[in-house]
Structure formats: C-alpha cells, structure tokens
Write a protein that holds these residues in place. Structure first.
Motif, mmCIF file in Angstrom:
data_model
loop_
_atom_site.group_PDB
_atom_site.id
_atom_site.type_symbol
_atom_site.label_atom_id
_atom_site.label_comp_id
_atom_site.label_asym_id
_atom_site.label_seq_id
_atom_site.Cartn_x
_atom_site.Cartn_y
_atom_site.Cartn_z
ATOM 1 N N TYR A 190 -134.215 -70.581 -0.658
ATOM 2 C CA TYR A 190 -132.807 -70.991 -0.621
ATOM 3 C C TYR A 190 -131.938 -69.841 -0.129
ATOM 4 C CZ TYR A 190 -134.165 -75.017 -3.426
ATOM 5 O OH TYR A 190 -134.751 -76.165 -3.865
ATOM 6 N N SER A 217 -134.529 -79.637 -0.123
ATOM 7 C CA SER A 217 -133.198 -79.186 -0.519
ATOM 8 C C SER A 217 -132.908 -77.793 0.028
ATOM 9 C CB SER A 217 -133.056 -79.226 -2.040
ATOM 10 O OG SER A 217 -134.034 -78.441 -2.659
ATOM 11 N N GLU A 267 -129.619 -76.821 2.108
ATOM 12 C CA GLU A 267 -128.680 -75.756 1.751
ATOM 13 C C GLU A 267 -128.432 -74.824 2.930
ATOM 14 O OE1 GLU A 267 -126.771 -75.653 -0.815
ATOM 15 O OE2 GLU A 267 -127.776 -77.486 -1.482
ATOM 16 N N TYR A 322 -130.251 -81.076 -17.147
ATOM 17 C CA TYR A 322 -131.432 -81.788 -17.620
ATOM 18 C C TYR A 322 -131.083 -83.204 -18.058
ATOM 19 C CZ TYR A 322 -135.601 -82.629 -20.447
ATOM 20 O OH TYR A 322 -136.749 -83.142 -20.980
ATOM 21 N N ARG A 331 -130.163 -85.575 -15.165
ATOM 22 C CA ARG A 331 -131.318 -86.075 -14.454
ATOM 23 C C ARG A 331 -132.053 -87.144 -15.248
ATOM 24 N NH1 ARG A 331 -136.047 -82.493 -12.980
ATOM 25 N NH2 ARG A 331 -135.953 -82.615 -15.223
ATOM 26 N N LYS A 364 -135.911 -89.833 -8.824
ATOM 27 C CA LYS A 364 -136.234 -88.638 -9.589
ATOM 28 C C LYS A 364 -135.675 -87.450 -8.822
ATOM 29 C CE LYS A 364 -139.880 -87.543 -11.810
ATOM 30 N NZ LYS A 364 -141.269 -87.109 -11.965
ATOM 31 N N LEU A 365 -134.818 -86.683 -9.462
ATOM 32 C CA LEU A 365 -134.205 -85.558 -8.770
ATOM 33 C C LEU A 365 -134.946 -84.282 -9.106
ATOM 34 C CD1 LEU A 365 -130.512 -86.452 -9.631
ATOM 35 C CD2 LEU A 365 -131.565 -86.675 -7.409
ATOM 36 N N GLY A 366 -135.324 -83.534 -8.079
ATOM 37 C CA GLY A 366 -135.892 -82.215 -8.315
ATOM 38 C C GLY A 366 -134.766 -81.230 -8.543
ATOM 39 N N PRO A 367 -135.107 -80.032 -9.046
ATOM 40 C CA PRO A 367 -134.060 -79.051 -9.337
ATOM 41 C C PRO A 367 -133.182 -78.751 -8.121
ATOM 42 C CG PRO A 367 -136.183 -78.280 -10.134
ATOM 43 C CD PRO A 367 -136.438 -79.542 -9.396
ATOM 44 N N GLY A 368 -133.811 -78.581 -6.960
ATOM 45 C CA GLY A 368 -133.051 -78.226 -5.754
ATOM 46 C C GLY A 368 -132.093 -79.327 -5.350
ATOM 47 N N THR A 369 -132.601 -80.558 -5.354
ATOM 48 C CA THR A 369 -131.760 -81.685 -4.958
ATOM 49 C C THR A 369 -130.612 -81.861 -5.944
ATOM 50 O OG1 THR A 369 -133.779 -82.729 -4.189
ATOM 51 C CG2 THR A 369 -131.819 -84.092 -4.283
ATOM 52 N N LEU A 370 -130.930 -81.736 -7.228
ATOM 53 C CA LEU A 370 -129.909 -81.927 -8.258
ATOM 54 C C LEU A 370 -128.775 -80.930 -8.095
ATOM 55 C CD1 LEU A 370 -128.980 -83.288 -10.897
ATOM 56 C CD2 LEU A 370 -130.168 -81.482 -12.110
ATOM 57 N N TYR A 371 -129.125 -79.628 -8.054
ATOM 58 C CA TYR A 371 -128.061 -78.641 -7.991
ATOM 59 C C TYR A 371 -127.392 -78.589 -6.621
ATOM 60 C CZ TYR A 371 -128.838 -77.310 -12.732
ATOM 61 O OH TYR A 371 -128.905 -77.349 -14.095
ATOM 62 N N GLY A 372 -128.145 -78.971 -5.581
ATOM 63 C CA GLY A 372 -127.523 -79.094 -4.263
ATOM 64 C C GLY A 372 -126.431 -80.145 -4.283
ATOM 65 N N THR A 373 -126.752 -81.292 -4.892
ATOM 66 C CA THR A 373 -125.781 -82.374 -4.977
ATOM 67 C C THR A 373 -124.613 -81.985 -5.878
ATOM 68 O OG1 THR A 373 -127.672 -83.845 -4.822
ATOM 69 C CG2 THR A 373 -125.564 -84.842 -5.332
ATOM 70 N N ILE A 374 -124.931 -81.328 -6.971
ATOM 71 C CA ILE A 374 -123.861 -80.883 -7.867
ATOM 72 C C ILE A 374 -122.920 -79.948 -7.133
ATOM 73 C CG2 ILE A 374 -123.430 -79.316 -9.812
ATOM 74 C CD1 ILE A 374 -125.606 -80.714 -11.346
ATOM 75 N N LYS A 375 -123.490 -79.086 -6.309
ATOM 76 C CA LYS A 375 -122.639 -78.167 -5.548
ATOM 77 C C LYS A 375 -121.729 -78.931 -4.599
ATOM 78 C CE LYS A 375 -122.553 -74.084 -2.753
ATOM 79 N NZ LYS A 375 -123.261 -73.051 -2.006
ATOM 80 N N SER A 376 -122.309 -79.933 -3.904
ATOM 81 C CA SER A 376 -121.487 -80.737 -2.999
ATOM 82 C C SER A 376 -120.350 -81.408 -3.757
ATOM 83 C CB SER A 376 -122.337 -81.829 -2.333
ATOM 84 O OG SER A 376 -123.387 -81.244 -1.639
#
Lengths: 278, 103
Positions: A25, A71, A75, B16, B19, B31-43
C-alpha cells in the motif's frame, strides 16, 4: 486437535507476514490504516481458526491475498490519480493528486508484491503438506468409538454398523470383539446383518457368516476380512489388540476405550485350508 | 459503500463490527477484506459521508486501539436518498409487473 499454544503461533506468523505485505500500500495509507488492518486481520485469523481450524486459515489467506492485491492497486490509483504505468488521468472526483509514482517506484512495488505473493503461496502450500492426509474418523484412519460399556451392544447382540468406516463391530457371546470389513470376500457385495437368522447374509449369493465373521455357508471362499481393534485404558496406553491372524479379541473390562484401525485389514481364514469345512 | 453506510445507520461502530454487519446484511454475499474495508472507509471519510467519533461509546467495553465511525448528516441524507431511489424502483417494477410478487 490444535492446542491453544499452536493457535497462537500460527496467528502470530500470519500477522507477521501480513504486516510485511502491507508494504504494497502507499505509505500514507499504511500509516493511517495499517494498524487497524492488522488488527482486523488478527480478528479474522482467530475466527478462522476457531471455526475451521487450519483449513480456515488457508482460505482466509487466499481471500485476504486477493483483497490485498485489489485494494492496494486501488489505493495507488487514488493517490496518483492514474493507473500505474498509464498516462491518462482518472475522473476528477476520485483523484486526489499528491505525489505520482514514477516508473522505478512502480516496478519496485510490483516486484515486492509478486515476491510477497510467492512467499504466501509457498508458505500456504508447505503448511498444507504438513497436515495429516487423513483425519481421525475417515476411512483409512482411526475410529475412536468410546468406552466399551457405553458403545457396545450386549454379548451376542446386534452388531454395530459403521458405514463411514466400512466395518461392522460384533461382540460375540463369549465377549470377544471383531470388526468385519463390510465387503463380502466372495464378489465384493456389501453383506447385511440378518436379525432372524442371527447371522450376516450377503444379498448377492447368500454367503452366510456368523457374528464373528466366520463363513458358514455359501460361495464365499473365506471368512470376512477384519480390521484391527485396539483397547486402550484411560491413560491411552494399549491394553490389547487384535492379533495378526485376526482372531476375535477378548474384552477384559467395560471401561476400556475401543479403537478400530481402518488402515489395518487382516484377511479372513480360508475355507478348507485354515479350518475344516463344517 | 452503500452497505457500510447501512451498517453505520444503526449506530457507531468500528471496523470489525461494520464488516460483520455487512456480511450478515448481505447473507454472506459481501465479504470485505481489511484493505477493501479501510479503502472504502477512507473514500467515505474524504467524501464527508462518515466521520470518526471523538468520544468512545462505552468506556467499559472499549478497546483503545479501535477507531469508531459514524454517519455525518450528509451521509445520512445520502443513505435516505438511496433508499428512496431503491423503493421507487421496486414500486415501479411492481406497477409494470416486471417484479414477480413475493411468495
């Protein structure tokens, strides 16, 4: 069975690898969310191990690997406003242009990423190889039936049927145990217990066997084949086991644990050679 | 994105739990992986639809390292609008008899 300590080690190893892979990332994203992502991954590991054991952990890695790849690319696109290696710009609304990744950085990143995945792949495959091929309770492995007094029929009673283990478990009138293999030694049909005649009866050609698997009548050339039975005491030490000839095994007391080894098959005695035809 | 907003509509939550709720709401389909989850949260943070909570919802159950998120007023409105849009579409489909009536 996985012990708690082993659980812990597997989780810590997985997290160390994941933490390393976070390099995929962009630095800013990592700084902001890396810690949270690791924490989430830790929760995942714990859940996966609890629900599905080692297999759960492997499938979690597959899932997380794909997530990481997708992801992290996303990013980078968000950060630079363009797809790495391409020239055109993304739509204005999504692009937060700060620093762009140059060719060298992109190649480094791709290289690290592929190395990381290779490491994960190798790790996962190696780990899978260390798992035993057969678990307890699968044909070819051990069947732990439990305490003799709890699970066995009375002496001379109806034998227990274990379709999954492909054996019957008989207890004879003189309190001996036999685990006959369900396949008839004549032409391979599955014979059944016949309650009226109190014997095993093969539906194909009417071979008949006594409760202990000895052939009585019919075309079968020998008595039924039988699996090795082990009797264990409370500490797990072996007290007795079926001998090499597959003779019925005397049950000395009701407190012993009965284990059937479906990986160890002994041929039944041949009619007319091992004993006279009756 | 929509599902994360949806999950936050019923209260402040951390990663957690968000998700878990998304997974439950979609019957395991998403099912959201950590990267997808926090990426979306950032957006969503950047778009101003959600914000981080300053205060902790429950000090007793709290874990210092968790970060809690909640909907902003804008996020709430976006979610409502999206629901209205979906409801309108369903009504329309029913009216045109495109949607099979539910058993």
């Amino acid at each position: 069975m996985i012990r708690p300590g082993e659980d812990f080690r597997q989780i810590e190893t997985s997290i160390a690898i994941y933490r390393f892979l976070l390099q995929a990332y962009p630095a800013s994203f990592r700084q902001e969310y890396g810690r949270l992502m690791v924490q989430l991954f830790r929760d995942d590991c714990r859940d996966a191990l609890q629900i599905n054991g080692a297999k759960g952990l492997v499938s979690l890695w597959l899932f997380t690997g794909i997530d990481l790849l997708r992801s992290s690319i996303k990013e980078h696109i968000r950060k630079t406003g363009r797809i790495p290696g391409r020239r055109f710009e993304m739509s204005e609304s999504f692009a937060i242009r700060q620093v762009s990744v140059n060719r060298r950085e992109f190649l480094n990143m791709a290289w690290m990423l592929s190395l990381g995945f290779l490491a994960v792949d190798l790790g996962a495959v190696t780990y899978l190889f260390t798992l035993p091929l057969l678990g307890e309770g699968e044909f070819g492995s051990k069947f732990i039936l439990g305490r003799a007094g709890d699970v066995l029929p009375p002496p001379g009673g109806t034998p227990l049927n274990f379709p999954k283990g492909k054996f019957w478990l008989s207890r004879t009138h003189d309190n001996r145990l036999v685990a006959p293999y369900k396949v008839c030694p004549h032409l391979g049909c599955l014979y059944n217990w016949n309650e009226e005649s109190n014997q095993f009866l093969c539906p194909c050609h009417y071979s008949q066997y006594k409760l202990d698997g000895t052939v009585m009548r019919g075309p079968a050339p020998r008595s039924t084949d039988r699996f090795v039975i082990r009797l264990l005491d409370e500490s797990g030490a072996e007290v007795a086991a079926t001998d090499d000839e597959g003779n019925p095994l005397l049950l000395p007391n009701e407190d012993l644990q009965v284990v059937v080894e479906t990986g160890m098959l002994i041929a039944g005695k041949t009619k007319g050679i091992d004993y006279p035809v009756g | 994105m929509f599902h994360i907003l949806f999950a936050l509509a019923t209260g402040e939550k951390h990663g957690y739990v968000i998700r878990r709720e998304v997974e439950a709401n979609t019957q395991g389909q998403i099912k959201l992986g950590p990267g997808t989850l926090y990426g979306t949260i950032k957006s969503l943070l950047v778009a101003g639809l959600i914000e981080e909570c300053e205060e902790r919802p429950d000090p007793k159950l709290d874990d210092q390292r968790r970060r809690y998120y909640r909907l902003t007023r804008l996020g709430w409105r976006v979610l409502q609008t999206e629901f209205e849009r979906l409801a309108y579409l369903v009504d329309l489909a029913r009216a045109r008899q495109v949607l099979e009536p539910m058993g």
